[in-house]
Design an enzyme around this catalytic site. Sequence first.
Site, PDB file in Angstrom:
ATOM      1  N   GLY A   1       0.799  -1.133   0.037  1.00  0.00           N
ATOM      2  CA  GLY A   1       0.100  -0.040   0.044  1.00  0.00           C
ATOM      3  C   GLY A   1       0.973   1.441  -0.076  1.00  0.00           C
ATOM      4  O   GLY A   1       0.532   2.343   0.626  1.00  0.00           O
ATOM      5  N   GLY A   2       2.128   1.184  -0.468  1.00  0.00           N
ATOM      6  CA  GLY A   2       2.794   2.125  -0.663  1.00  0.00           C
ATOM      7  C   GLY A   2       2.762   3.461  -1.661  1.00  0.00           C
ATOM      8  O   GLY A   2       3.657   4.319  -1.873  1.00  0.00           O
TER       9      GLY A   2
ATOM     10  N   SER B   1       0.228   5.458  -1.795  1.00  0.00           N
ATOM     11  CA  SER B   1      -0.740   6.606  -1.395  1.00  0.00           C
ATOM     12  C   SER B   1      -0.492   6.571   0.099  1.00  0.00           C
ATOM     13  O   SER B   1       0.058   5.798   0.952  1.00  0.00           O
ATOM     14  CB  SER B   1      -2.120   6.417  -1.688  1.00  0.00           C
ATOM     15  OG  SER B   1      -2.721   5.257  -1.003  1.00  0.00           O
ATOM     16  N   GLY B   2      -1.165   7.757   0.586  1.00  0.00           N
ATOM     17  CA  GLY B   2      -1.036   8.082   2.185  1.00  0.00           C
ATOM     18  C   GLY B   2       0.224   7.804   2.930  1.00  0.00           C
ATOM     19  O   GLY B   2       1.189   7.930   2.478  1.00  0.00           O
TER      20      GLY B   2
ATOM     21  N   GLY C   1       1.741   4.861   3.409  1.00  0.00           N
ATOM     22  CA  GLY C   1       2.605   4.195   2.916  1.00  0.00           C
ATOM     23  C   GLY C   1       3.657   4.890   1.934  1.00  0.00           C
ATOM     24  O   GLY C   1       4.829   4.837   1.852  1.00  0.00           O
TER      25      GLY C   1
ATOM     26  N   TYR D   1     -13.552  -3.604  11.249  1.00  0.00           N
ATOM     27  CA  TYR D   1     -12.326  -3.056  10.913  1.00  0.00           C
ATOM     28  C   TYR D   1     -11.507  -3.113  12.310  1.00  0.00           C
ATOM     29  O   TYR D   1     -10.375  -3.358  12.178  1.00  0.00           O
ATOM     30  CB  TYR D   1     -12.627  -1.528  10.485  1.00  0.00           C
ATOM     31  CG  TYR D   1     -11.260  -0.736  10.330  1.00  0.00           C
ATOM     32  CD1 TYR D   1     -10.399  -0.864   9.233  1.00  0.00           C
ATOM     33  CD2 TYR D   1     -10.872   0.107  11.403  1.00  0.00           C
ATOM     34  CE1 TYR D   1      -9.028   0.153   9.058  1.00  0.00           C
ATOM     35  CE2 TYR D   1      -9.737   1.139  11.138  1.00  0.00           C
ATOM     36  CZ  TYR D   1      -9.013   0.862  10.221  1.00  0.00           C
ATOM     37  OH  TYR D   1      -7.682   1.805  10.023  1.00  0.00           O
TER      38      TYR D   1
END
Length: 247
Positions: A13-14, A16-17, A19, A150
């Site tokens: 998950g690198g 965006s955000g 990551g 979650y």
Amino acid sequence: MGRYSGKNAVITGGGSGIGLATAKLLVDEGARVLITGRSQATLDAALEHLGAHAVAVRGDVAALPDLDALAERAKDELGTLDALFVNAGIATLTPFASTTEEAYDELFAINVKGAYFTVQKLAPLLNTGAGVVLTTSVANAIGLPETSVYAAGKAALRSMARSLSSELLPRAIRVNAVSPGPVDTGALAGTMTEEAAEQFTAQRVADNPMRRLGTPGEIARAAAFLAFDATYTAGAELVVDGGATQL
Ligand code: NAD
């Protein structure tokens, strides 16, 4: 020479955000970084931002064949790893009364199964002294509404930081968790309407002792600390939430 020159890292998950902010911090300090994500367009944009010391591999962490392919690419591109940031995740809100089996399964497939098998598949590449960082959430410690699935998944990850440490410490590999509070990223996009996201965010700001959201860079610094500098820390969770769960 940067602080992380000669170091290799994989960040799921690198693109965006949190990551992406972590990838940028590591690349700027000399590391070589492999990022993953599901969207090729997002990964391409991230690579423009990160420059020549980053590579991207598209794949779904919930699909084990994709994780096998990721491990092969990581071996080809980087050889061995000094850090693994298990960060990919979704943040679907699920009101208890209307949670569907599909939403439950998707959250656990990505956030729990995906994280577990990411570590399993990449563990053979980890060097002695490497750091694994799992991304949990303050939701695993407080009872926020609409987060039952979650939060349960993030609590499972928090537990894995302990149990995986006990199995990997014989190789001097530490597993820890970083637990973000509310951070200004794209995590809410697609999980609710724009208006609902604004209301949700405003409430988080009002409730926070620092009266603001965290930044992706603030979580990135904590993740880098756990991965590289926290050499006498294993099975721990570092909470980065403006004091929300403490004050
Ligand atoms: P984000 O949406 O920008 O990042 C999530 C990343 O995960 C994206 O790049 C996405 O492509 C990737 N991803 C999602 N599902 C995937 C899959 N099946 N396979 C591969 N990649 C996948 O959001 P973020 O806020 O940067 O989230 C990063 C992590 O931080 C998540 O695990 C999230 O649960 C956690 N977190 C975020 C917050 C927050 O307030 N933003 C708070 C606590 C925890």
